[in-house]
Design an enzyme around this catalytic site. Structure first.
Site, PDB file in Angstrom:
ATOM      1  N   ALA A 122     -55.787  31.063 -22.547  1.00  9.15           N
ATOM      2  CA  ALA A 122     -55.047  32.130 -21.871  1.00  9.15           C
ATOM      3  C   ALA A 122     -54.398  31.792 -20.536  1.00  9.15           C
ATOM      4  O   ALA A 122     -53.465  32.466 -20.126  1.00  9.15           O
ATOM      5  CB  ALA A 122     -55.966  33.337 -21.683  1.00  9.15           C
ATOM      6  N   ALA A 123     -54.877  30.785 -19.810  1.00 10.82           N
ATOM      7  CA  ALA A 123     -54.317  30.557 -18.456  1.00 10.82           C
ATOM      8  C   ALA A 123     -52.887  30.036 -18.549  1.00 10.82           C
ATOM      9  O   ALA A 123     -52.598  29.251 -19.438  1.00 10.82           O
ATOM     10  CB  ALA A 123     -55.181  29.542 -17.706  1.00 10.82           C
ATOM     11  N   GLY A 138     -49.780  34.556 -19.279  1.00 12.70           N
ATOM     12  CA  GLY A 138     -48.540  35.148 -19.815  1.00 12.70           C
ATOM     13  C   GLY A 138     -48.787  35.967 -21.075  1.00 12.70           C
ATOM     14  O   GLY A 138     -48.408  37.136 -21.161  1.00 12.70           O
ATOM     15  N   LYS A 139     -49.477  35.350 -22.045  1.00 10.22           N
ATOM     16  CA  LYS A 139     -49.699  36.073 -23.315  1.00 10.22           C
ATOM     17  C   LYS A 139     -50.698  37.210 -23.089  1.00 10.22           C
ATOM     18  O   LYS A 139     -50.563  38.277 -23.671  1.00 10.22           O
ATOM     19  CB  LYS A 139     -50.236  35.134 -24.399  1.00 10.22           C
ATOM     20  CG  LYS A 139     -49.425  33.883 -24.649  1.00 10.22           C
ATOM     21  CD  LYS A 139     -48.162  34.123 -25.386  1.00 10.22           C
ATOM     22  CE  LYS A 139     -47.432  32.831 -25.685  1.00 10.22           C
ATOM     23  NZ  LYS A 139     -47.176  31.946 -24.526  1.00 10.22           N
ATOM     24  N   ARG A 160     -58.480  26.320 -14.069  1.00 12.44           N
ATOM     25  CA  ARG A 160     -57.353  27.188 -14.429  1.00 12.44           C
ATOM     26  C   ARG A 160     -57.775  28.651 -14.597  1.00 12.44           C
ATOM     27  O   ARG A 160     -56.941  29.540 -14.727  1.00 12.44           O
ATOM     28  CB  ARG A 160     -56.705  26.697 -15.727  1.00 12.44           C
ATOM     29  CG  ARG A 160     -55.902  25.416 -15.515  1.00 12.44           C
ATOM     30  CD  ARG A 160     -55.438  24.810 -16.831  1.00 12.44           C
ATOM     31  NE  ARG A 160     -54.564  25.645 -17.618  1.00 12.44           N
ATOM     32  CZ  ARG A 160     -53.253  25.801 -17.418  1.00 12.44           C
ATOM     33  NH1 ARG A 160     -52.655  25.160 -16.457  1.00 12.44           N
ATOM     34  NH2 ARG A 160     -52.545  26.581 -18.206  1.00 12.44           N
ATOM     35  N   ASP A 172     -52.688  30.169 -28.367  1.00  9.28           N
ATOM     36  CA  ASP A 172     -51.458  29.598 -27.803  1.00  9.28           C
ATOM     37  C   ASP A 172     -51.874  28.191 -27.363  1.00  9.28           C
ATOM     38  O   ASP A 172     -52.253  27.975 -26.221  1.00  9.28           O
ATOM     39  CB  ASP A 172     -51.001  30.460 -26.620  1.00  9.28           C
ATOM     40  CG  ASP A 172     -49.655  30.047 -26.083  1.00  9.28           C
ATOM     41  OD1 ASP A 172     -48.817  29.572 -26.865  1.00  9.28           O
ATOM     42  OD2 ASP A 172     -49.422  30.206 -24.869  1.00  9.28           O
ATOM     43  N   CYS A 200     -45.587  25.287 -27.812  1.00  7.08           N
ATOM     44  CA  CYS A 200     -44.243  25.075 -27.276  1.00  7.08           C
ATOM     45  C   CYS A 200     -43.837  23.641 -27.607  1.00  7.08           C
ATOM     46  O   CYS A 200     -43.317  22.920 -26.773  1.00  7.08           O
ATOM     47  CB  CYS A 200     -44.178  25.392 -25.786  1.00  7.08           C
ATOM     48  SG  CYS A 200     -45.351  24.470 -24.801  1.00  7.08           S
TER      49      CYS A 200
END
Ligand code: SAM
Length: 471
Positions: free
Chosen positions: A117-118, A121-122, A145, A184, A237
């Site tokens: 999660a760090a 954003g999501k 983080r 993510d 990404c």
């Protein structure tokens, strides 16, 4: 800018949607896109006021609160940024909202895990679209983080979030628990080459292979904690198939052999042609994936896919039915709770615990979940820290100031941007007011923190670690 790695370009040759010429041209163009996503819980204050120096330039088409900016302002010098009025987020990533809308009933009370999660954003996006009676567990494995994650979650202001600091395998203690898991994943990062050309020099085929192995490990560790029928969202990404479609194949086909957990094919999503998002079908399992190429979308490189875990005949696990009790590390009195209640909207909708001398509020309906998570994971932060009680009086915490549960009747002092920045640098400010005691300082009516007005001076209670350092 360094030229794009030839091995990457070669590996993408037969990938749907890849257009070498356009792809190279958009990387050479030097075009930079900036986008932000407003906090719907704070819109009433910020009214989509545009951040310092920038102006809004149209909506991100797949997002309800995302907007492009005409230019990139100094967010650090915008008090609204510090107030949690918006989050600076790359536009392609905001597509997570559309994925969740199409795969999950967001009106239901859900338990959602954002595993990687760090900086948040999501997680801030997820918090904005789940219902108030849902729970978001926002996890980051890397200790250094997790602080920035907790800070961003705090500024977002919601009470239904728990921030944890655990390795994915620790979640195996929570079998069959989450309705939705978002992974993510850490990746080789080629999708961000346009934004950060320096990353090109760090890219290698070897690293892509290492990232793919790590992604498989993370997914296999986390799958047991997804409920049967639950939704897994996987994103990177990276443009590399090894980290995208090949992982979808691995999830659909091989995970069952390795860990007895299969998710089957991914879920097909509906796309608007004008979005420019490319749907791919993986070679092995025929899973659907969604690619974002910067020459086709107004955003950076991104890949996302959603899977539904099949229903199995396995009995509902312990964790679901277990009734647990929240451990409040320290005892506190009814009088202390009475001291905090006037600070909150609907104070009876929360339960209260005390830790490190501080009172914390969390929505009442999450009491059992907090207890379960407390017994399984390391919690960095849960709900909203309200403050410490000294002689039955609340010394309010910064979390409360920027939270969405603070009572509107708390005295406020609205200041101009310059005074707000002085405050955010933790410098002395002079309050032009007759008010006394604890006052909420606001910028464009949005709370940024506490001051205490004394007879001959005003004390600045902005958290020291968060203060703006640049001039
Ligand atoms: N979701 C974040 C957001 O939207 O702001 C970005 C996440 S970033 C792509 C990937 C995250 O995974 C990083 O915060 C990184 O520290 C974390 N990570 C690194 N190694 C990991 C591992 N082995 N297991 C889980 N997470 C890991």
């Amino acid at each position: 800018m360094s030229s794009l790695p030839t091995e990457l370009i070669r590996s993408l040759q037969n990938t749907k949607g890849f257009n070498e010429e356009a792809f190279k041209a958009v990387h050479q163009s030097g075009i930079q896109i900036t986008s932000i996503r407003f906090n719907p819980n704070k819109l009433a204050y910020s009214l989509k006021a545009s951040p310092t120096g920038g102006g809004l330039e149209g909506a991100v088409p797949w997002s309800s609160n995302g907007y492009y900016l005409k230019e990139r302002p100094s967010f650090t010098l915008d008090p609204l940024f510090h107030a949690g009025a918006y989050y600076v987020q790359e536009a392609s990533s905001m597509f997570l909202e559309e994925v969740l809308k199409q795969t999950v009933d967001l009106t239901e009370p859900l338990k959602v895990l954002d595993l990687c999660a760090a900086p948040g954003g999501k997680s801030t996006l997820i918090q904005s679209i789940i219902s108030a009676d849902s729970l978001l567990v926002s996890n980051e494995v890397i200790k250094t983080r997790v602080n920035i994650l907790a800070e961003n979650i705090t500024k977002w202001g919601a009470a239904n979030v728990i921030v944890t600091n655990n390795d994915p395998k620790d979640f195996q203690r929570l079998q069959n628990y989450f309705d939705v898991i978002v992974v993510d994943a850490p990746c080789s990062g080629s999708g961000l080459f346009r934004k950060d050309p320096n990353a090109i020099n760090e890219w290698s085929e070897n690293n892509v292979a290492l990232c793919a192995q790590r992604q498989q490990r993370i997914l296999s560790d986390i799958m047991p904690s997804l409920k049967d029928g639950g939704v897994l969202v996987y994103s990177t990404c990276s443009y590399s198939k090894a980290e995208d479609e090949a992982i979808a194949d691995w999830l659909a086909e091989e995970l069952k052999l390795h860990a007895g957990q299969a998710v089957g094919k991914s879920i097909q999503l509906k796309l608007e042609a004008s979005w420019g998002i490319v749907e791919t079908v993986s070679e092995g399992s025929g899973s659907f994936g969604y690619r974002f190429y910067p020459d086709k979308v107004k955003g950076e490189g991104f890949f996302i896919a959603a899977f539904r875990k099949p229903l199995s005949s396995v009995a509902i696990s312990e964790v679901k039915s277990q009734k647990s009790k929240v451990k409040s590390k320290q005892a506190f009195t009814a009088k202390e709770i009475e001291a905090v209640k006037p600070f909150l909207v609907n104070a009876d909708n929360y339960f209260y615990i005390k830790q490190h001398e501080e009172i914390i509020a969390m929505p009442l309906h999450l009491q059992n979940d907090l207890a379960i998570i407390q017994s399984s994971l390391y919690i960095k932060k849960a709900g909203v820290r309200l403050g410490t009680i000294i002689r039955n009086e609340l010394i309010p915490a910064h979390d409360l100031a920027v939270s969405c549960i603070i009572h509107p009747s708390i005295p406020k002092l609205d200041v101009d941007a310059e005074t707000a920045l002085q405050y955010l640098r933790k410098m002395d400010i002079t309050a032009e007011t007759d008010m006394k005691g604890w006052v909420l300082l606001t910028a464009q009516q949005l709370p940024i923190g506490w001051i205490k007005i004394m007879p001959n001076r005003t004390n600045n209670y902005y958290p020291k670690d968060w203060r703006i350092l640049n001039k």
